[in-house]
Design an enzyme around this catalytic site. Sequence first.
Site, PDB file in Angstrom:
ATOM      1  N   CYS A 196       0.811  -1.228   0.000  1.00  0.00           N
ATOM      2  CA  CYS A 196       0.000   0.000   0.000  1.00  0.00           C
ATOM      3  C   CYS A 196       0.842   1.275   0.000  1.00  0.00           C
ATOM      4  O   CYS A 196       0.301   2.365  -0.159  1.00  0.00           O
ATOM      5  CB  CYS A 196      -0.954   0.006   1.186  1.00  0.00           C
ATOM      6  SG  CYS A 196      -2.202  -1.275   1.054  1.00  0.00           S
ATOM      7  N   HIS A 256      -3.523   7.330   2.933  1.00  0.00           N
ATOM      8  CA  HIS A 256      -3.908   6.038   2.357  1.00  0.00           C
ATOM      9  C   HIS A 256      -5.270   5.616   2.913  1.00  0.00           C
ATOM     10  O   HIS A 256      -5.518   5.678   4.122  1.00  0.00           O
ATOM     11  CB  HIS A 256      -2.845   4.996   2.699  1.00  0.00           C
ATOM     12  CG  HIS A 256      -3.226   3.607   2.297  1.00  0.00           C
ATOM     13  ND1 HIS A 256      -3.618   3.289   1.019  1.00  0.00           N
ATOM     14  CD2 HIS A 256      -3.282   2.450   3.007  1.00  0.00           C
ATOM     15  CE1 HIS A 256      -3.893   2.004   0.956  1.00  0.00           C
ATOM     16  NE2 HIS A 256      -3.708   1.465   2.148  1.00  0.00           N
ATOM     17  N   ASN A 281     -10.291   0.055  -0.166  1.00  0.00           N
ATOM     18  CA  ASN A 281      -8.837   0.151  -0.206  1.00  0.00           C
ATOM     19  C   ASN A 281      -8.341  -0.355  -1.570  1.00  0.00           C
ATOM     20  O   ASN A 281      -8.378  -1.551  -1.837  1.00  0.00           O
ATOM     21  CB  ASN A 281      -8.249  -0.694   0.936  1.00  0.00           C
ATOM     22  CG  ASN A 281      -6.733  -0.621   0.988  1.00  0.00           C
ATOM     23  OD1 ASN A 281      -6.084  -0.125   0.077  1.00  0.00           O
ATOM     24  ND2 ASN A 281      -6.166  -1.131   2.065  1.00  0.00           N
TER      25      ASN A 281
HETATM   26  O1  UT7 Z   1      -3.861  -1.134   3.503  1.00  0.00           O
HETATM   27  C1  UT7 Z   1      -2.902  -1.940   4.116  1.00  0.00           C
HETATM   28  C2  UT7 Z   1      -2.955  -1.883   5.573  1.00  0.00           C
HETATM   29  N1  UT7 Z   1      -4.161  -2.462   6.066  1.00  0.00           N
HETATM   30  C3  UT7 Z   1      -4.836  -1.866   7.037  1.00  0.00           C
HETATM   31  O2  UT7 Z   1      -4.480  -0.784   7.446  1.00  0.00           O
HETATM   32  C4  UT7 Z   1      -6.020  -2.590   7.627  1.00  0.00           C
HETATM   33  C5  UT7 Z   1      -5.940  -2.581   9.124  1.00  0.00           C
HETATM   34  N2  UT7 Z   1      -7.007  -3.329   9.804  1.00  0.00           N
HETATM   35  C6  UT7 Z   1      -8.293  -2.964   9.787  1.00  0.00           C
HETATM   36  O3  UT7 Z   1      -8.671  -2.035   9.114  1.00  0.00           O
HETATM   37  C7  UT7 Z   1      -9.252  -3.690  10.712  1.00  0.00           C
HETATM   38  O4  UT7 Z   1      -8.510  -4.516  11.575  1.00  0.00           O
HETATM   39  C8  UT7 Z   1     -10.321  -4.547   9.983  1.00  0.00           C
HETATM   40  C9  UT7 Z   1     -11.295  -3.659   9.259  1.00  0.00           C
HETATM   41  C10 UT7 Z   1      -9.642  -5.492   8.982  1.00  0.00           C
HETATM   42  C11 UT7 Z   1     -11.116  -5.366  11.008  1.00  0.00           C
HETATM   43  O5  UT7 Z   1     -11.670  -4.500  11.979  1.00  0.00           O
HETATM   44  P1  UT7 Z   1     -11.457  -4.789  13.528  1.00  0.00           P
HETATM   45  O6  UT7 Z   1     -12.181  -3.744  14.260  1.00  0.00           O
HETATM   46  O7  UT7 Z   1      -9.987  -4.912  13.784  1.00  0.00           O
HETATM   47  O8  UT7 Z   1     -12.203  -6.158  13.719  1.00  0.00           O
HETATM   48  P2  UT7 Z   1     -11.647  -7.542  14.293  1.00  0.00           P
HETATM   49  O9  UT7 Z   1     -10.841  -8.246  13.262  1.00  0.00           O
HETATM   50  O10 UT7 Z   1     -11.045  -7.315  15.630  1.00  0.00           O
HETATM   51  O11 UT7 Z   1     -13.007  -8.314  14.510  1.00  0.00           O
HETATM   52  C12 UT7 Z   1     -13.976  -7.889  15.477  1.00  0.00           C
HETATM   53  C13 UT7 Z   1     -15.172  -8.829  15.415  1.00  0.00           C
HETATM   54  C14 UT7 Z   1     -14.786 -10.296  15.479  1.00  0.00           C
HETATM   55  O12 UT7 Z   1     -15.801 -10.976  16.174  1.00  0.00           O
HETATM   56  P3  UT7 Z   1     -15.626 -11.366  17.716  1.00  0.00           P
HETATM   57  O13 UT7 Z   1     -14.411 -12.231  17.783  1.00  0.00           O
HETATM   58  O14 UT7 Z   1     -15.460 -10.054  18.434  1.00  0.00           O
HETATM   59  O15 UT7 Z   1     -16.900 -12.068  18.015  1.00  0.00           O
HETATM   60  C15 UT7 Z   1     -14.770 -10.732  14.044  1.00  0.00           C
HETATM   61  O16 UT7 Z   1     -15.003 -12.103  13.880  1.00  0.00           O
HETATM   62  O17 UT7 Z   1     -15.840  -8.653  14.158  1.00  0.00           O
HETATM   63  C16 UT7 Z   1     -15.906  -9.923  13.468  1.00  0.00           C
HETATM   64  N3  UT7 Z   1     -15.738  -9.660  12.044  1.00  0.00           N
HETATM   65  C17 UT7 Z   1     -16.750  -9.357  11.223  1.00  0.00           C
HETATM   66  N4  UT7 Z   1     -18.069  -9.224  11.442  1.00  0.00           N
HETATM   67  C18 UT7 Z   1     -18.843  -8.889  10.395  1.00  0.00           C
HETATM   68  C19 UT7 Z   1     -14.596  -9.638  11.312  1.00  0.00           C
HETATM   69  N5  UT7 Z   1     -14.845  -9.334  10.041  1.00  0.00           N
HETATM   70  C20 UT7 Z   1     -16.177  -9.148   9.956  1.00  0.00           C
HETATM   71  C21 UT7 Z   1     -17.039  -8.800   8.892  1.00  0.00           C
HETATM   72  N6  UT7 Z   1     -18.347  -8.678   9.176  1.00  0.00           N
HETATM   73  N7  UT7 Z   1     -16.595  -8.582   7.659  1.00  0.00           N
END
Ligand code: UT7
Length: 331
Positions: A116, A256, A286
Amino acid sequence: MTKITAAISAVGKYVPEYVLTNKELESFVDTNDEWITTRTGIKERRILKGEGLGTSYMAIKASEDLIKKSNINPEEIDLVIVATATPDLPVASTAAYVATEIGAINAFGYDLQAACSSFLYGMSTASSYIESGRYKKVLLIGADKMSSIIDYKDRATCIIFGDGAGAVLFEPNSEGLGLQDEYLRSDGIGRDFLRIEAGGSIMPATIETVKEKKHFVYQEGKTVFKYAVSNMADVAEKMLIRNNLTEPEIQWLVAHQANKRIIEATANRVGVSSEKVMMNIHRYGNTTSATLPLLLADYEKELKKGDNLIFAAFGGGFTWGAAYLKWAYNS
Ligand code: UT7
């Protein structure tokens, strides 16, 4: 002798027609519009459909948009750099093909890969060629067909990424406009958290790697999020401190587009208000190497000569950095 700086003199863009909405994603994976919107800020993204169409298709369209708008003769372009994580082919340079297709017959071309951060690093490369006096017209394109490396059954990644391309032209400037400063970083610690495991030299493609879905993007979102938030904010702040810039002197934050929460955290640290933060993540998601030039293209009409822009990016590797650029024209 007047110091030569490297300024952006034109921009162009292309996004595919197909709009993949959060609603449609609900039919592929267990997710919902509310979760995606609150966690990422994304409402929809563009997907390049059509057999045989790769990243070069979008890169060519974005370049043609730039050429048409700016009226430049493509034969005058010296160098074409395609910043991308999804080249058309693993070995043949995508940029070489793009250069030929757009009529840049006197240019040479190569690809630049830093996930990225590819476009941000490319700004440094393009500017260095101009500042040194070696070349006069460098076309820098950020383009990615992320849909070619995404598993649409993996809700951790398929909701985030989209396809698109943006192009900018770097030319010499004698008024002191263009790139002023940059701070680029990388740390190999990141390689386990955001990657495609197979298809490279460590693990070439086999029937097993395909079956095990090792050719798709894997991301440990939480970890990447933590690194992205602190590192992007750190380097953006460094640009301000190092250049004695205060909030009123900054017109735009060009960050970004990975996650709205990361962008807002960077804006908070730099202390700029929300109307100075370029944002189009809600429309494109993204697009990896394309996010920064797509922002410039979308906001081009609002940019004024002399505006101070702070760029920031973070990506796989890890790679990240910031740049300070003075805008060079009114459109
Ligand atoms: O561009 C290159 C660099 N990349 C980035 O900068 C991306 C950085 N990361 C992020 O933007 C975020 O971590 C994500 C958007 C990928 C995920 O958001 P998050 O707030 O970190 O969510 P998480 O992975 O901690 O998941 C929270 C909860 C989980 O459920 P439990 O364990 O709390 O019950 C996941 O299973 O949300 C659940 N979850 C979803 N629910 C609905 C994960 N993905 C989804 C989804 N829809 N798509």
